[in-house]
Design a protein around this motif. Structure first.
Motif, short mmCIF file in Angstrom:
data_model
loop_
_atom_site.label_atom_id
_atom_site.label_comp_id
_atom_site.label_asym_id
_atom_site.label_seq_id
_atom_site.Cartn_x
_atom_site.Cartn_y
_atom_site.Cartn_z
N ALA A 20 36.08 24.01 43.37
CA ALA A 20 36.31 25.27 44.11
C ALA A 20 37.39 26.24 43.66
O ALA A 20 37.43 27.41 43.73
CB ALA A 20 36.85 24.68 45.69
N ARG A 21 38.52 25.52 42.85
CA ARG A 21 39.48 26.44 42.33
C ARG A 21 38.89 27.23 41.14
O ARG A 21 39.47 28.38 40.94
CB ARG A 21 40.60 25.44 42.18
N ARG A 22 38.15 26.44 40.36
CA ARG A 22 37.60 27.02 39.19
C ARG A 22 36.73 28.59 39.68
O ARG A 22 36.61 29.20 39.19
CB ARG A 22 36.84 26.00 38.28
N ILE A 23 35.68 28.00 40.65
CA ILE A 23 35.00 29.35 41.10
C ILE A 23 35.89 30.37 41.81
O ILE A 23 35.37 31.52 41.40
CB ILE A 23 33.95 28.50 42.32
N ASN A 24 36.75 29.93 42.45
CA ASN A 24 37.74 31.08 43.11
C ASN A 24 38.38 31.69 41.88
O ASN A 24 38.16 32.94 41.93
CB ASN A 24 38.95 30.23 43.85
N ARG A 25 38.74 31.18 40.84
CA ARG A 25 39.42 31.84 39.77
C ARG A 25 38.49 32.90 39.02
O ARG A 25 38.69 34.10 38.74
CB ARG A 25 40.09 31.16 38.52
N ILE A 26 37.15 32.42 38.67
CA ILE A 26 36.16 33.38 38.18
C ILE A 26 35.69 34.53 39.07
O ILE A 26 35.54 35.48 38.89
CB ILE A 26 34.87 32.42 37.85
N VAL A 27 35.50 34.13 40.54
CA VAL A 27 35.04 35.22 41.17
C VAL A 27 36.31 36.18 41.53
O VAL A 27 36.07 37.18 41.64
CB VAL A 27 34.74 34.55 42.70
N SER A 28 37.52 35.43 41.75
CA SER A 28 38.77 36.35 41.84
C SER A 28 39.05 37.49 40.47
O SER A 28 39.22 38.68 40.77
CB SER A 28 39.92 35.55 42.14
N LYS A 29 38.77 36.95 39.49
CA LYS A 29 38.92 37.82 38.31
C LYS A 29 37.73 38.98 38.52
O LYS A 29 38.34 40.01 38.05
CB LYS A 29 38.67 36.61 36.88
N ILE A 30 36.47 38.57 38.64
CA ILE A 30 35.61 39.65 38.85
C ILE A 30 36.06 40.78 39.77
O ILE A 30 36.12 42.01 39.44
CB ILE A 30 34.20 38.92 39.21
N SER A 31 36.38 40.36 40.90
CA SER A 31 37.05 41.16 42.15
C SER A 31 38.35 42.12 41.62
O SER A 31 38.39 43.24 41.78
CB SER A 31 37.54 40.44 43.31
N ASP A 32 39.15 41.41 41.00
CA ASP A 32 40.32 42.04 40.51
C ASP A 32 39.99 43.05 39.44
O ASP A 32 40.80 44.22 39.34
CB ASP A 32 41.30 40.92 40.04
N ASN A 33 39.14 42.77 38.64
CA ASN A 33 38.54 43.82 37.53
C ASN A 33 38.18 45.20 38.12
O ASN A 33 38.61 46.02 37.74
CB ASN A 33 37.62 43.19 36.70
N GLU A 122 28.19 42.14 41.53
CA GLU A 122 28.43 41.54 40.17
C GLU A 122 28.34 40.07 40.40
O GLU A 122 27.76 39.16 39.75
CB GLU A 122 29.54 42.11 39.45
N ILE A 123 29.17 39.58 41.37
CA ILE A 123 29.39 38.28 41.79
C ILE A 123 28.06 37.62 42.45
O ILE A 123 27.60 36.39 41.92
CB ILE A 123 30.31 37.90 42.78
N SER A 124 27.21 38.21 43.21
CA SER A 124 26.22 37.85 43.78
C SER A 124 25.08 37.58 42.65
O SER A 124 24.39 36.66 42.36
CB SER A 124 25.57 38.64 44.75
#
Length: 145
Positions: A20-33, A122-124
């Motif tokens: 869950a944390r790894r997925i969160n970091r990947i998704v958050s990175k895309i959003s933050d970008n 992008e995430i979807s």
């Protein structure tokens, strides 16, 4: 004392918290970008969107709805106050007074909604429709408790 490497391998491959944390970091990175050009992070955007949706909201309500520590809300709200995106509605206790968007905050929310759309697509695309559906169902289930 010997550490069981097989057990550690199993834990690494099956740990729900790690996944869950790894997925969160990947998704958050895309959003933050997508949000970075606006001077925002995903966590701030979630708070801004909640304030915009509610018109006015107490910090404690933000904490409860977004499952954030009070200190996290305070830190992000301070940044938003300093940037002129939100303002405190006068109340008896200014430390816990409700927040509302300023006109600058409303302009930022409109821009952020466009960036959010791009990030969401992008995430979807990365996760695929079944994973998106599963995440939304899981979120709904966990937020009922």
């Amino acid at each position: 004392m010997r550490i069981d490497k097989n057990k550690l391998g199993y834990i690494y491959q099956n740990c729900l918290s790690l996944s869950a944390r790894r997925i969160n970091r990947i998704v958050s990175k895309i959003s933050d970008n997508h949000l970075r050009p606006l001077g925002l992070k995903g966590s701030q955007t979630n708070i801004l969107f909640l304030i915009a949706y509610a018109d006015a909201v107490y910090p404690k309500t933000i904490s409860n709805i977004l499952h954030l520590e009070a200190s996290t809300v305070s830190r992000n709200v301070k940044i938003m106050l300093d940037n002129g995106w939100v303002e405190i509605i006068p109340d008896e206790d200014q430390r816990t007074a409700p927040l509302q968007l300023t006109s600058e905050g409303k302009k930022l929310v409109k821009k952020a909604m466009k960036a959010w759309d791009k990030a969401q697509h992008e995430i979807s695309d990365l996760l695929g429709p079944e994973a998106v559906k599963c995440i939304n169902q899981l979120d709904g289930k966990l937020n009922q408790t």
